[in-house]
Motif scaffolding. Structure first.
Motif, PDB file in Angstrom:
ATOM      1  N   LEU A  77     -27.583   6.612 -48.381  1.00  0.00           N
ATOM      2  CA  LEU A  77     -28.619   6.605 -47.282  1.00  0.00           C
ATOM      3  C   LEU A  77     -28.113   7.265 -46.012  1.00  0.00           C
ATOM      4  N   ARG A  78     -28.604   8.429 -45.610  1.00  0.00           N
ATOM      5  CA  ARG A  78     -28.072   9.377 -44.351  1.00  0.00           C
ATOM      6  C   ARG A  78     -28.782   8.747 -43.226  1.00  0.00           C
ATOM      7  N   ARG A  79     -27.775   8.051 -42.329  1.00  0.00           N
ATOM      8  CA  ARG A  79     -28.419   7.410 -40.990  1.00  0.00           C
ATOM      9  C   ARG A  79     -27.645   8.113 -39.912  1.00  0.00           C
ATOM     10  N   GLU A  80     -28.642   8.543 -39.062  1.00  0.00           N
ATOM     11  CA  GLU A  80     -28.007   9.090 -37.756  1.00  0.00           C
ATOM     12  C   GLU A  80     -27.601   8.140 -36.865  1.00  0.00           C
ATOM     13  N   THR A  81     -26.310   8.556 -36.047  1.00  0.00           N
ATOM     14  CA  THR A  81     -25.628   7.495 -35.167  1.00  0.00           C
ATOM     15  C   THR A  81     -25.791   8.006 -33.678  1.00  0.00           C
ATOM     16  N   VAL A  82     -26.105   7.116 -32.933  1.00  0.00           N
ATOM     17  CA  VAL A  82     -25.973   7.505 -31.358  1.00  0.00           C
ATOM     18  C   VAL A  82     -24.687   7.477 -30.723  1.00  0.00           C
ATOM     19  N   ALA A  83     -23.664   6.487 -31.540  1.00  0.00           N
ATOM     20  CA  ALA A  83     -22.227   6.323 -31.003  1.00  0.00           C
ATOM     21  C   ALA A  83     -21.444   6.051 -32.111  1.00  0.00           C
ATOM     22  N   GLY A  84     -20.398   6.723 -32.285  1.00  0.00           N
ATOM     23  CA  GLY A  84     -19.343   6.358 -33.326  1.00  0.00           C
ATOM     24  C   GLY A  84     -19.755   6.744 -34.540  1.00  0.00           C
ATOM     25  N   GLU A  85     -18.864   6.637 -35.563  1.00  0.00           N
ATOM     26  CA  GLU A  85     -19.017   7.158 -36.959  1.00  0.00           C
ATOM     27  C   GLU A  85     -19.474   6.105 -37.857  1.00  0.00           C
ATOM     28  N   VAL A  88     -32.583   9.726 -47.902  1.00  0.00           N
ATOM     29  CA  VAL A  88     -31.976   9.191 -49.077  1.00  0.00           C
ATOM     30  C   VAL A  88     -31.353  10.311 -49.872  1.00  0.00           C
ATOM     31  N   GLY A  89     -30.060  10.044 -49.897  1.00  0.00           N
ATOM     32  CA  GLY A  89     -29.194  10.720 -50.759  1.00  0.00           C
ATOM     33  C   GLY A  89     -28.846  10.354 -52.193  1.00  0.00           C
ATOM     34  N   ALA A  90     -29.326   9.028 -52.420  1.00  0.00           N
ATOM     35  CA  ALA A  90     -29.074   8.622 -53.841  1.00  0.00           C
ATOM     36  C   ALA A  90     -30.137   9.263 -54.728  1.00  0.00           C
ATOM     37  N   ASP A  91     -29.535   9.384 -56.000  1.00  0.00           N
ATOM     38  CA  ASP A  91     -30.467   9.881 -56.989  1.00  0.00           C
ATOM     39  C   ASP A  91     -31.195   8.847 -57.642  1.00  0.00           C
ATOM     40  N   PHE A  92     -30.990   7.445 -57.663  1.00  0.00           N
ATOM     41  CA  PHE A  92     -31.667   6.321 -58.264  1.00  0.00           C
ATOM     42  C   PHE A  92     -31.503   5.204 -57.504  1.00  0.00           C
ATOM     43  N   ILE A  93     -32.590   4.508 -57.663  1.00  0.00           N
ATOM     44  CA  ILE A  93     -32.583   3.047 -56.879  1.00  0.00           C
ATOM     45  C   ILE A  93     -32.902   1.967 -57.949  1.00  0.00           C
TER      46      ILE A  93
END
Length: 857
Positions: free
Chosen positions: A595-603, A531-536
C-alpha cells in the motif's frame, strides 16, 4: 348534519376518483404500519430467544461482551473450570454449570460447503448443557458423547439437508476437526438464523479454547425463593477476582441492545422512505381536491346562493378528506400487517427465520397509522377547502371554473425563486466547506430548500419546460401533439403539482446514483494509485485469519512475498498529555510496498524500524506531533512501550485513512503471544510474470477454507461495485413506493381532467377527431407531464449528488462520476411511465358518447 350529508353524497358520487387518492394513503400508511409490525416482531423474536437462553445469573470474564467473541484472536475470553465449584458453594445457588461458546468458527459439510447463515447471522459452537434444554429439545438422535460426535440445530439441518451420521468439519483457530452428526435439536423459540453446533464439554474446551479446564461462562440457577438480584450478590461475594455478573434480565437487555442498534437503523430507514411516499401522496390529494372543487364550482355557487356559509363549504370538503383518510388509513393498517408478513417470508427465504407465531401488532401501530393517514389527508385538503369556501356565488354562476388569481401566482413565483436561490446558495456553501461535518448541515439545508423551491415554482417552470419538451417530443405528432401540449399548459399549477410528485422520487434516485457511482470511481482510482499488492486475502465473515490458512498462503508457489496485517488496540499518550484509545496497524515491512502511502514528514519505511511508528497528519496536527517525538503506547493485554514517530502520513486518501503503522515485531515485544491478534487480512505479491499462476495457487491453497477469499485488484473493485450496487438496488426498491404513488397521481390528474373536459372532448369528436387520435392526445399529455417531472427530478438530484460528492472528497472520495446510462434510462423510462398512467383515462375518454358529452355542462 347537512354538511355531513353533503360530504357523504359528494364522497360516494366521486368514489372512483377518491379510490386513487385512497390508494396513495393506503400505500403510505401500509409502509409505516408494516415497518412497525416487522420491527416489533423481530424484537419479540429476539426477546424470547434471549429470555429462553439466559440463566438466572451468568458469570463471564471481566471485559467480555464485545470481546467475548474476539475476531482479533479467534478465541473467546475464558475463565478456569475450577471456578464452577466456587460459584456452586454460594448461598442460594441450586446449580452451577460451565459452558463453552464460540462464534469464531466455520462448519462445513463433506462437500466443503459452509453450513453457516448467508444473512450475516453467526455460526455458534459450544458444549451441550442442561441450560440449553430451556431453549432446545433433542428431536432426533442423541447429544454428543465424545470427540467424534456433533449435534446440530434442526433449522440448519433442514436448510442444508443434513442427516444423522453425516460428517461435518469444524474450522477453528486451534485447527480443524471432524465429527459425525449424532443428534438434531430443535429450538423451542424462533431461531432468527444462527447455525448452532454442540460438542461434548471436553471436545469443546480442547478444540475451541485450545485446552481443557476452561469455560467461557458459568450458568447459575438459583434455589426456590431466591431472586436473581440476590443470587447475583451472593455469587459476587464468593469471587475474589473481578468477573462480569449478569442476571437473566441484564443479559437479555444486553442482547437486545446489541440487536436493537441494527433494528433501529432498518426501522428508521424504512420509515424515512414511508415519509417520502407520504409527501408524494400529499401532492396527489391536493391535486384531487383542487380539481374536484374546480369541477363543482357551479354546485358550490348554488349552495352559497341558497344560504351556505363559507365555513360550511370549507367544512364539507374537509369532511370528505376525513372520510378519505379514514378509509385509506384503515385499509393501510390492514395492508401493513400483510406487508410485515411478506417481509418475514422474504427474510426467511434469505436465511433469517421469523415465525408468524411471534407476529406482534402493538396497539400503538394502528393508532399511529390512522392518525398519520388522517392528519396528512386533511392537511393536504385544507388549501383546496379554503379555495372552495372563497368561491363567490355570482362568480360561480357565471363561470364553470375557479378563476386564477394572478396576484397569488406572482407571489408564489417570487417565493419559489427565493427558496430555490437559497437552496442553491446552501449547496454551493456545502461544496466549499473545509470539513465534511460542517458542510453536511448546509447540504441538508440546500436539499430541503431547493426541493421546496422547485415544488413552489413548479407552475412557472411548467410553462417553460413543457414547451421545450413539446418541441422535441410532441410536435412530430402534428395537431394531436399540439393539443396535448396545450392541455398540459392549460393549468400550470396542476401540471406542476403532478410533475412534482414524480420529481421527488426521481431526484433521490439521481442523487444516490451520482453518489454511488462517484464512490466506486473514487475507490477504484485510489486502488489503482495506492495498492501495490497483487492479491488481498480476507474473511467474508469478518473472522480472523487462522494459523493454518496463514501457513498455507505462505507455502503457495510463485509468490514474491506475503504480508501479515493485524489490528492492535492500545492507549496512546501524546506529548500534549492526552490519552486516547486507538488501533495500530501492525504489519510486516513489505506492507509499505503493498500500500503506497504518501508522507508529509519522515520516511514510512522507518516506521517499521525498532520501537517506531507513524501517525496520520490530522492526528499529528491535533496533538502537535512532529517526527522524532515519542508516544507512550499502552498495548491492550500487554505492556507499555515508548515508540518514536518516524513518519507522518497524508490523510488525503480513502484507503487506510488515519492509520498508524508499526512493525509486527515491535508489537510482539509488548503483547503476549496468547493475546496477540490474528491477521485481519493478508496481502501477497506475485513473482514477475507469474500473476496467473500465483492467483491459481493462492485459491488452491484456500480451497479447504470457504470462509476466506483471495481477490486480485479486479475482483476487489468488482466486489466493491457489487456491494454499493446491491445497497442502491435496495434503496431504489424502497423509492419505487414513492414513484408508484406519483404514477397514481398522474392517473388521477388525467382521469379528472378528462371529466373536466367532457364537453370539449365531445366537440372535438364531433368535428372529426377520431377515438384513436383522442386516446393518443391523452397519452401524449401524460408523457409530457411525466417527462417534465423526470427532467426536474433528475436535474435536481444530480445537483444534490454533485454537492454530496464534494463533501465526500474531503474524506478521500475525490472523483465525481455522473452515471449517464442510469440517468438516461430513468428519463426514457419516465416516458413509458406516462404511457402506462394514461391507459385507463385514455380508454375511458375514447368510449364517451359524443352527443352526451356535448350536452354536458
Amino acid at each position: 348534519m347537512t354538511v355531513l350529508k353533503t360530504s357523504l353524497r359528494n364522497f360516494f358520487a366521486h368514489k372512483g376518483r377518491m379510490a386513487l387518492s385512497a390508494v396513495a394513503v393506503l400505500l403510505s400508511v401500509a409502509f409505516v404500519s408494516g415497518t412497525l409490525v416487522f420491527t416489533d416482531t423481530m424484537n419479540t423474536t429476539f426477546d424470547k430467544l434471549f429470555a429462553a437462553t439466559a440463566s438466572d445469573v451468568t458469570v463471564s470474564p471481566k471485559g467480555s461482551g464485545d470481546d467475548e467473541e474476539n475476531p482479533r484472536t479467534g478465541k473467546p475470553e475464558s475463565l478456569p473450570a475450577s471456578l464452577v465449584q466456587t460459584v456452586a458453594k454460594a448461598d442460594g445457588v441450586k446449580s452451577a454449570e460451565g459452558a463453552v461458546s464460540s462464534m469464531s468458527v466455520t462448519v462445513v459439510n463433506s462437500q466443503n460447503k459452509d453450513m453457516g447463515s448467508s444473512t450475516g447471522a453467526p455460526t455458534i459452537a459450544g458444549n451441550w448443557t442442561s441450560n440449553d434444554l430451556k431453549a432446545m429439545e433433542i428431536t432426533s438422535g442423541h447429544a454428543p458423547r465424545g470427540p467424534t460426535e456433533v449435534m446440530v440445530d434442526a433449522d440448519t439441518a433442514d436448510k442444508h439437508d443434513l442427516k444423522l451420521g453425516e460428517e461435518l468439519r469444524t474450522i477453528a483457530v486451534t485447527g480443524d476437526f471432524t465429527a459425525k452428526i449424532s443428534g438434531i435439536a430443535s429450538f423451542k423459540v424462533t431461531n432468527p438464523g444462527a447455525a448452532v453446533v454442540y460438542f461434548d464439554t471436553a471436545t469443546a474446551q480442547r478444540e475451541l479454547l485450545g485446552k481443557e479446564g476452561l469455560f467461557t461462562r458459568i450458568s447459575v440457577t438459583g434455589a426456590d425463593g431466591v431472586s436473581d438480584e440476590q443470587l447475583k450478590q451472593n455469587v459476587a461475594k464468593t469471587l475474589d477476582a473481578p468477573f462480569k455478573l449478569q442476571t437473566a434480565k441484564e443479559a437479555a437487555d444486553a442482547g437486545r441492545e446489541d440487536v436493537g442498534s441494527f433494528l433501529d437503523v432498518m426501522k428508521y430507514a424504512m420509515l424515512g422512505f414511508a415519509g417520502i411516499a407520504l409527501l408524494v401522496g400529499i401532492f396527489l390529494i391536493v391535486n384531487t381536491f383542487s380539481m374536484l372543487v374546480a369541477q363543482r364550482t357551479r354546485e358550490i355557487g348554488l349552495m352559497r346562493a341558497i344560504g351556505s356559509s363559507r365555513k360550511q363549504v370549507n367544512r364539507s370538503v374537509l369532511v370528505e378528506a376525513l372520510l378519505l383518510g379514514v378509509v385509506g388509513s384503515l385499509a393501510g393498517v390492514a395492508a401493513g400487517v400483510g406487508l410485515a408478513v411478506g417481509l418475514m417470508k422474504l427474510m426467511g427465504s434469505l436465511g433469517m427465520e421469523l415465525s408468524t407465531r411471534d407476529l406482534t401488532v402493538k396497539w400503538t401501530t394502528p393508532v399511529v397509522g390512522l392518525v398519520l393517514g388522517i392528519v396528512v389527508t386533511v392537511v393536504a385538503a385544507y388549501v383546496p377547502a379554503r379555495r372552495a369556501g372563497k368561491v363567490s356565488p355570482m362568480a360561480a354562476l357565471r363561470d364553470a371554473g375557479t378563476p386564477a388569481d394572478g396576484k397569488a401566482g406572482l407571489v408564489r413565483a417570487a417565493i419559489g425563486l427565493l427558496l430555490t436561490g437559497g437552496g442553491a446558495a446552501a449547496l454551493l456553501v456545502a461544496t466549499r466547506a473545509d470539513k465534511a461535518s460542517e458542510g453536511s448541515m448546509f447540504l441538508g439545508l440546500g436539499v430541503v430548500l431547493s426541493l421546496i423551491g422547485f415544488v413552489v415554482i413548479g407552475p412557472l417552470l411548467a410553462g417553460v419546460v413543457v414547451r421545450v419538451i413539446s418541441v422535441l417530443v410532441l410536435r412530430m405528432f402534428g395537431p394531436v401533439g399540439r393539443l396535448a401540449e396545450r392541455n398540459a399548459l392549460r393549468n400550470p399549477r396542476r401540471t406542476g403539482a403532478t410533475g412534482a410528485a414524480l420529481m421527488i422520487g426521481l431526484a433521490l434516485v439521481a442523487c444516490l446514483s451520482v453518489v454511488g457511482s462517484s464512490m466506486v470511481a473514487s475507490a477504484t482510482s485510489e486502488l489503482d494509485k495506492s495498492v501495490g499488492a497483487d492479491f488481498i486475502i480476507q474473511s467474508s465473515k469478518n473472522q480472523a485469519i487462522i494459523p493454518q490458512v496463514e501457513e498455507a498462503l505462505k507455502k503457495a508457489p510463485h509468490i514474491e512475498h506475503v504480508t501479515d496485517y493485524k489490528g492492535v488496540e492500545a492507549k496512546l499518550t501524546t506529548p500534549d498529555g492526552r490519552t486516547e484509545a486507538e488501533e495500530l496497524a501492525a504489519a510486516d515491512p513489505t506492507y509499505a510496498q503493498d500500500l503506497r502511502r504518501e508522507t508529509v514528514a519522515g520516511e514510512l519505511s522507518a516506521a517499521y524500524g525498532k520501537d517506531a511508528m507513524s501517525v496520520g497528519d490530522r492526528y499529528a496536527k491535533d496533538h502537535g506531533i512532529k517526527v522524532g517525538d515519542t508516544i507512550k503506547v499502552a498495548f491492550k493485554h500487554g505492556r507499555t512501550a515508548e515508540l518514536k514517530i518516524a513518519a507522518i502520513t497524508s490523510d488525503d486518501t480513502n484507503v487506510d485513512k488515519g492509520a498508524m503503522y508499526t512493525n509486527i515485531t515491535t508489537a510482539a515485544q509488548y503483547v503476549p503471544a496468547a493475546k496477540m491478534p490474528k491477521n485481519v487480512m493478508m496481502f501477497a505479491k506475485a513473482e514477475d510474470g507469474k500473476e496467473k499462476e500465483a492467483y491459481a495457487a493462492l485459491k488452491g491453497s484456500l480451497a479447504k477454507y470457504p470462509q476466506y477469499k483471495v481477490q486480485n485488484q479486479t475482483d476487489f473493485k468488482q466486489d466493491l461495485k457489487d456491494q454499493i450496487g446491491q445497497l442502491l438496488n435496495i434503496v431504489y426498491g424502497l423509492l419505487a413506493l414513492a414513484i408508484i404513488v406519483a404514477v397514481l397521481g398522474v392517473v388521477n390528474t388525467l382521469a379528472l381532467s378528462v371529466v373536466e373536459r367532457t364537453r370539449e372532448i365531445g366537440l372535438m369528436r364531433a368535428i372529426g377527431l377520431s377515438r384513436r387520435q383522442l386516446r393518443r392526445m391523452i397519452r401524449l399529455e401524460s408523457v409530457v407531464i411525466a417527462l417534465f417531472g423526470a427532467l426536474l427530478g433528475l436535474g435536481l438530484g444530480m445537483g444534490w449528488g454533485t454537492a454530496a460528492q464534494k463533501l465526500l472528497a474531503l474524506e478521500g472520495l475525490g472523483v465525481l462520476e455522473i452515471p449517464w446510462p442510469t440517468i438516461i434510462t430513468v428519463f426514457v423510462a419516465s416516458a413509458f411511465v406516462g404511457l402506462f398512467a394514461a391507459l385507463v383515462p385514455a380508454f375511458r375518454a375514447g368510449r364517451m358518447n359524443v352527443l352526451n358529452a356535448i350536452a354536458t355542462e
